[in-house]
Design an enzyme around this catalytic site. Sequence first.
Site, PDB file in Angstrom:
ATOM      1  N   PRO A  49      64.735 -17.379  16.289  1.00 51.13           N
ATOM      2  CA  PRO A  49      66.022 -16.831  15.850  1.00 51.13           C
ATOM      3  C   PRO A  49      66.738 -17.864  14.992  1.00 51.13           C
ATOM      4  CG  PRO A  49      66.092 -17.472  18.180  1.00 51.13           C
ATOM      5  CD  PRO A  49      64.675 -17.616  17.734  1.00 51.13           C
ATOM      6  N   MET A  50      67.226 -17.443  13.843  1.00 52.04           N
ATOM      7  CA  MET A  50      68.017 -18.351  13.002  1.00 52.04           C
ATOM      8  C   MET A  50      69.207 -17.578  12.465  1.00 52.04           C
ATOM      9  SD  MET A  50      65.261 -20.743  10.969  1.00 52.04           S
ATOM     10  CE  MET A  50      64.064 -19.479  10.562  1.00 52.04           C
ATOM     11  N   GLN A  55      68.459 -11.720  20.101  1.00 57.37           N
ATOM     12  CA  GLN A  55      68.913 -12.921  20.779  1.00 57.37           C
ATOM     13  C   GLN A  55      70.409 -12.851  21.058  1.00 57.37           C
ATOM     14  OE1 GLN A  55      69.522 -16.971  19.257  1.00 57.37           O
ATOM     15  NE2 GLN A  55      68.154 -17.678  20.896  1.00 57.37           N
ATOM     16  N   CYS A 108      72.282 -24.290  21.151  1.00 59.71           N
ATOM     17  CA  CYS A 108      73.167 -24.629  20.039  1.00 59.71           C
ATOM     18  C   CYS A 108      73.811 -26.011  20.243  1.00 59.71           C
ATOM     19  CB  CYS A 108      74.245 -23.551  19.906  1.00 59.71           C
ATOM     20  SG  CYS A 108      75.276 -23.822  18.475  1.00 59.71           S
ATOM     21  N   LYS A 160      65.789 -19.606  25.501  1.00 52.25           N
ATOM     22  CA  LYS A 160      65.403 -20.644  24.554  1.00 52.25           C
ATOM     23  C   LYS A 160      66.390 -21.795  24.724  1.00 52.25           C
ATOM     24  CE  LYS A 160      64.615 -21.256  19.613  1.00 52.25           C
ATOM     25  NZ  LYS A 160      65.884 -21.868  19.185  1.00 52.25           N
ATOM     26  N   ASN A 190      58.448 -25.149  20.649  1.00 53.14           N
ATOM     27  CA  ASN A 190      59.199 -25.016  19.398  1.00 53.14           C
ATOM     28  C   ASN A 190      59.583 -26.392  18.880  1.00 53.14           C
ATOM     29  OD1 ASN A 190      62.601 -24.390  18.643  1.00 53.14           O
ATOM     30  ND2 ASN A 190      60.937 -23.757  17.312  1.00 53.14           N
ATOM     31  N   ASP A 248      59.236 -28.350  14.684  1.00 47.54           N
ATOM     32  CA  ASP A 248      58.428 -29.068  13.690  1.00 47.54           C
ATOM     33  C   ASP A 248      57.050 -28.456  13.449  1.00 47.54           C
ATOM     34  OD1 ASP A 248      60.634 -30.661  13.755  1.00 47.54           O
ATOM     35  OD2 ASP A 248      59.624 -32.460  14.496  1.00 47.54           O
TER      36      ASP A 248
HETATM   37  C1  LIG Z   1      69.705 -22.193   9.952  1.00 51.33           C
HETATM   38  C2  LIG Z   1      69.319 -22.231  11.409  1.00 51.33           C
HETATM   39  C3  LIG Z   1      69.882 -21.322  12.279  1.00 51.33           C
HETATM   40  C4  LIG Z   1      69.524 -21.337  13.618  1.00 51.33           C
HETATM   41  N1  LIG Z   1      70.048 -20.396  14.458  1.00 51.33           N
HETATM   42  C5  LIG Z   1      69.611 -20.319  15.733  1.00 51.33           C
HETATM   43  C6  LIG Z   1      70.040 -19.277  16.591  1.00 51.33           C
HETATM   44  O1  LIG Z   1      70.828 -18.428  16.209  1.00 51.33           O
HETATM   45  N2  LIG Z   1      69.557 -19.256  17.863  1.00 51.33           N
HETATM   46  C7  LIG Z   1      68.676 -20.203  18.342  1.00 51.33           C
HETATM   47  O2  LIG Z   1      68.256 -20.133  19.495  1.00 51.33           O
HETATM   48  N3  LIG Z   1      68.256 -21.194  17.540  1.00 51.33           N
HETATM   49  C8  LIG Z   1      68.680 -21.252  16.263  1.00 51.33           C
HETATM   50  N4  LIG Z   1      68.195 -22.231  15.438  1.00 51.33           N
HETATM   51  C9  LIG Z   1      67.194 -23.169  15.954  1.00 51.33           C
HETATM   52  C10 LIG Z   1      65.790 -22.636  15.699  1.00 51.33           C
HETATM   53  O3  LIG Z   1      65.579 -21.413  16.356  1.00 51.33           O
HETATM   54  C11 LIG Z   1      64.728 -23.648  16.155  1.00 51.33           C
HETATM   55  O4  LIG Z   1      64.880 -23.857  17.531  1.00 51.33           O
HETATM   56  C12 LIG Z   1      64.852 -24.984  15.450  1.00 51.33           C
HETATM   57  O5  LIG Z   1      65.028 -24.815  14.065  1.00 51.33           O
HETATM   58  C13 LIG Z   1      63.602 -25.843  15.705  1.00 51.33           C
HETATM   59  O6  LIG Z   1      62.444 -25.178  15.298  1.00 51.33           O
HETATM   60  P1  LIG Z   1      61.742 -25.526  13.880  1.00 51.33           P
HETATM   61  O7  LIG Z   1      61.435 -26.976  13.887  1.00 51.33           O
HETATM   62  O8  LIG Z   1      60.530 -24.641  13.850  1.00 51.33           O
HETATM   63  O9  LIG Z   1      62.738 -25.202  12.838  1.00 51.33           O
HETATM   64  C14 LIG Z   1      68.584 -22.272  14.100  1.00 51.33           C
HETATM   65  C15 LIG Z   1      68.025 -23.187  13.214  1.00 51.33           C
HETATM   66  C16 LIG Z   1      68.373 -23.184  11.884  1.00 51.33           C
HETATM   67  C17 LIG Z   1      67.729 -24.171  10.958  1.00 51.33           C
END
Ligand SMILES: Cc1cc2nc3c(=O)[nH]c(=O)nc-3n(C[C@H](O)[C@H](O)[C@H](O)COP(=O)(O)O)c2cc1C
Length: 381
Positions: free
Chosen positions: A24-25, A80, A111, A151, A213, A215
């Site tokens: 989720p982002m 989410q 967060c 998460k 999760n 990187d």
């Molecule tokens: C722009 C952005 C928005 C994000 N929004 C959420 C979110 O709404 N909920 C959540 O659980 N994690 C959120 N994350 C965290 C990601 O879900 C993830 O845990 C984090 O980026 C690490 O994973 P990665 O290395 O694959 O990016 C966000 C990350 C980014 C970069």
Amino acid sequence: MTLPQTTPLQIGPHTVTPPVVLAPMAGITNAPFRTLCREFSGGKGLFVSEMITTRALVERNEKTMQLVHFDASEKPRSIQLYGVDPSTVGKAVRMIADEDLADHVDLNFGCPVPKVTRKGGGSALPYKRHLLRAILREAVGNAGSLPVTIKMRKGIDDDHLTYLDAGRIAVEEGVTAVALHGRTASQHYGGTADWDAIARLKEAVTEIPVLGNGDIWCADDAVRMMRETGCDGVVVGRGCLGRPWLFGDLVNAFEGGAGQARPTLREVTAVMRRHAELLGEWLGDERRGVIDFRKHVAWYTKGFALGAQSRQRLALSSSLAELDEHLGALDLDQPWPDGAEGPRGRTAGTKRVVLPDGWLGDPYDTTVAVDADAESDTSGG
Ligand SMILES: Cc1cc2nc3c(=O)[nH]c(=O)nc-3n(C[C@H](O)[C@H](O)[C@H](O)COP(=O)(O)O)c2cc1C
């Protein structure tokens, strides 16, 4: 690369094969972006919505209701939620179940944003074990047959790790799966994700799937994470920014294929165009769609030789015609550049975690409550 031995990832009634999940982002993983990722994956995998705050959902806030939107072909529909108050979380989950708004609920405890942790929300919340338990109990108790997953991050900082306790509490409260971002809140997005912690969680939580999760920048990273940590599935976030075809690579790798997509700039711009168009359709307004698309431009064009001016023009487009004009003016025959590989998106590092006064006092405090304002930020994880 040798494939890890995997049993199919089971999220309640949903079998996720291969075991790859779009993280989720907030502001990114809306219906249009999920559609693109699903198209590249051939519909395989699980694609989680943007974070939706429970209070706004219960109050049927107009903007929030728009986020609860799934394409008719999206199955399972994964939503989410982020909430700090057990009762409101329970009401939000019940609303989702009763009104058939989704097929799976994920809860966000990751967060790190000061505005949120200052009130005890986000990644600060699992430190208060009883509050975490109460939220999970209300969520699971109101979910009917919907699976509830969580998460989280490793904890607040290295001296205040919470993930192992949170994993146990999740199991005890009937949560279906846990995902761990291998960073503490104080790390924000800096340094490297600690995959050892994912392995530790997998050792500690044997009853339900553990997802790793952090990187994963290419499909090989995903396979490697599964092999090195023993986790049951991977959650991929920033690696997909401006690169939804990574989902095709992930599926291919888990199905034993080799290689990765290396689209030319011409192919990349076709995806950009479609992304902007889908956003416009989703928002019901072409201009708003193209403006929302602006944030994706730098990610899509990372590593290509564009020049600052072209990049800026693209990022200032306000209509599909303008976007077409600027995309068409690029040297579209450029091959996929090596500079497009590796980290993308947020990478900023360590920050002091702002917490409510006395928050670190008693982790088992039964009286703690978090101000509902801790839900007022929407920037996610
Ligand atoms: C722009 C952005 C928005 C994000 N929004 C959420 C979110 O709404 N909920 C959540 O659980 N994690 C959120 N994350 C965290 C990601 O879900 C993830 O845990 C984090 O980026 C690490 O994973 P990665 O290395 O694959 O990016 C966000 C990350 C980014 C970069």
